[in-house]
Design an enzyme around this catalytic site. Structure first.
Site, short mmCIF file in Angstrom:
data_model
loop_
_atom_site.label_atom_id
_atom_site.label_comp_id
_atom_site.label_asym_id
_atom_site.label_seq_id
_atom_site.Cartn_x
_atom_site.Cartn_y
_atom_site.Cartn_z
N TRP A 240 -24.87 -8.54 -2.75
CA TRP A 240 -23.42 -8.30 -2.67
C TRP A 240 -23.06 -6.93 -3.21
O TRP A 240 -22.18 -6.25 -2.67
CB TRP A 240 -22.64 -9.39 -3.40
CG TRP A 240 -22.75 -10.73 -2.71
CD1 TRP A 240 -23.32 -11.86 -3.22
CD2 TRP A 240 -22.31 -11.06 -1.39
NE1 TRP A 240 -23.25 -12.87 -2.29
CE2 TRP A 240 -22.64 -12.42 -1.17
CE3 TRP A 240 -21.68 -10.34 -0.37
CZ2 TRP A 240 -22.34 -13.08 0.04
CZ3 TRP A 240 -21.39 -10.99 0.82
CH2 TRP A 240 -21.72 -12.34 1.02
N ASP B 28 -16.92 -7.52 -9.49
CA ASP B 28 -16.91 -8.62 -8.53
C ASP B 28 -17.38 -9.87 -9.28
O ASP B 28 -18.55 -9.99 -9.63
CB ASP B 28 -17.86 -8.28 -7.36
CG ASP B 28 -18.00 -9.43 -6.36
OD1 ASP B 28 -17.38 -10.49 -6.55
OD2 ASP B 28 -18.75 -9.25 -5.37
N LYS C 194 -16.30 -20.08 -4.35
CA LYS C 194 -17.47 -20.39 -5.18
C LYS C 194 -17.01 -21.29 -6.33
O LYS C 194 -17.33 -22.46 -6.36
CB LYS C 194 -18.11 -19.11 -5.74
CG LYS C 194 -18.38 -18.03 -4.69
CD LYS C 194 -19.57 -18.32 -3.80
CE LYS C 194 -19.67 -17.49 -2.54
NZ LYS C 194 -19.65 -16.05 -2.70
C1 LIG Z 1 -19.75 -14.85 -1.72
C2 LIG Z 1 -19.69 -13.54 -2.38
C3 LIG Z 1 -19.06 -12.44 -1.78
C4 LIG Z 1 -18.48 -12.48 -0.38
O1 LIG Z 1 -17.37 -13.28 -0.31
P1 LIG Z 1 -16.54 -13.42 1.06
O2 LIG Z 1 -15.37 -14.23 0.62
O3 LIG Z 1 -17.41 -14.09 2.05
O4 LIG Z 1 -16.14 -12.07 1.49
C5 LIG Z 1 -19.00 -11.27 -2.50
N1 LIG Z 1 -19.53 -11.16 -3.74
C6 LIG Z 1 -20.15 -12.20 -4.34
C7 LIG Z 1 -20.71 -12.02 -5.71
C8 LIG Z 1 -20.25 -13.42 -3.68
O5 LIG Z 1 -20.86 -14.45 -4.28
#
Ligand SMILES: *Cc1c(COP(=O)(O)O)cnc(C)c1O
Length: 367
Positions: free
Chosen positions: A106, A178, A202
């Site tokens: 990511w 993030d 998540k």
């Molecule tokens: C799942 C995830 C993303 C992407 O998320 P989307 O909602 O599909 O854009 C980005 N960063 C991390 C750490 C993730 O676990």
């Protein structure tokens, strides 16, 4: 009805398990939201009924995180992936450079988007020659540019199962993080960050909404020569009601936040999450001749526990047998292979204990 309800134990990485009470509340309120004769989805986003839900979601997040007045909560669409682009669009002005700390798939994607906007630097990377990541960097390994527009990190690496257990000190450089896969896993002081984002699917709610927590004064420094809809300031000024927000997703996030609050808040989540991770890693370590957990101990994620058996065939067999036993979502990410159990807030200690005894029997039968 309820005696026929068969809920599996869900270890999916995302979208992932939601707390049952949050879903039951949505079910009970689906056709008639609090005597209004319609669902919350059918209400105007400018009406009283929805506005109360919207404000409550925002206020609960502030309360659970003990968020200072310097920071504001936003509910946006486009997921975390859109923030990969919006962060540089807003804060990477011409002539500036941004630092990225690479700790997984990511963060690589976040960097790729920033490169399309402006100048970037890799401040640290723990990528191995084969493309895997098995740890996060130490502070000493991170070479920061003290004039960077911001430093971008990823707190928990959903694919490879690594997690920062101490925050990097970025000095005077704004820290952007993030937190998609470990947001709200424990009490967290967000005041040290200029901007944090987390896709809900998540640890927070359903897909369709992403939470952004941003320092209000940083918004003054953001670019204004980009379309309004892409400016964080636009959404901050309008309390995330500039355009129609994902109302049902925010409503479900509200239900999840109420559940966390009733359960005792983030301190209670942390105790539970640590107990779950200890039980699972303990079970893997106790059978290290059969199970391999590739992540270095100091970087082990509390949220995504990555492991494998001696062979791909046994990995597949384990996934199939687990599914028969009502344990789903154990297949590793398509890039990494192997196995992964995601143990977000909604997964109980009892759920993990069920998995632990399954893993013990499986090793016994196949080792
Ligand atoms: C799942 C995830 C993303 C992407 O998320 P989307 O909602 O599909 O854009 C980005 N960063 C991390 C750490 C993730 O676990």
């Amino acid at each position: 009805m309820s005696d026929r309800l068969m809920r599996v134990i869900n270890f999916n990485a995302g979208p992932a398990a939601l707390p049952l009470p949050a879903l039951e509340q949505a079910r009970d309120e689906l056709l008639d939201f609090r005597g209004t004769g319609m669902s919350i989805m059918e209400h105007s986003h400018r009406g009283k009924a929805y506005e109360a839900v919207h404000q409550e979601a925002s206020a609960l997040l502030g309360k659970l995180l003990n968020l200072p007045a310097t920071h504001q909560v936003l509910f946006l669409t486009g997921g975390a992936s859109t923030q990969f682009a919006l962060v540089p669009l807003n804060f990477l002005s011409p002539g500036r450079s941004a630092d990225y700390v690479l700790t997984g798939g990511w963060s690589e994607k976040a960097l790729d988007e920033a490169k399309l906007v402006g100048s970037t630097r890799v401040a640290a990377s723990t990528r191995l020659a084969d493309g895997r990541y098995t740890r996060v960097p130490s502070q000493a390994e991170v070479q920061l540019d003290s004039s960077a527009a911001y430093v971008h990190t990823t707190s928990n690496n959903t694919l490879f199962g690594t997690q920062f257990h101490a925050w990097l000190d970025t000095g005077a450089v704004p820290h952007v993080c993030d937190m998609s896969s470990d947001f709200l896993w424990r009490p967290t002081d967000l005041s040290r960050f200029h901007l944090v984002y987390a896709g809900a699917q998540k640890n927070l709610g359903p897909s369709g909404v992403v939470v952004v927590v941003v320092r209000r004064d940083w918004l003054q420094a953001a670019r204004t020569d980009i379309p309004k809809i892409f400016r964080y300031a636009t959404h901050a000024e309008t309390d995330s009601l500039y355009n129609t927000p994902p109302t049902f997703a925010i409503y479900l996030v509200r239900n999840v936040l109420q559940w966390i609050d009733r359960e005792g808040g983030l301190g209670a989540m942390e105790a539970r999450n640590r107990a779950k991770a200890d039980a699972l890693y303990g079970a893997l370590d106790a059978r290290s001749g059969f199970y391999t957990a590739p992540v270095e101990r100091g970087s082990r994620s509390v949220m995504n526990i990555v492991f494998r058996t001696p062979s791909e065939a046994l990995d597949a067999k384990l996934v199939a047998q687990a599914e028969k036993a009502g344990l789903v979502g154990l297949k590793g990410h398509r890039l990494t292979g192997g196995l992964r159990a995601s143990t977000y807030n909604a997964v109980s200690l009892q759920d993990v204990e069920t998995l632990v005894s399954f893993l013990a029997s499986f090793a016994q039968a196949n080792g």
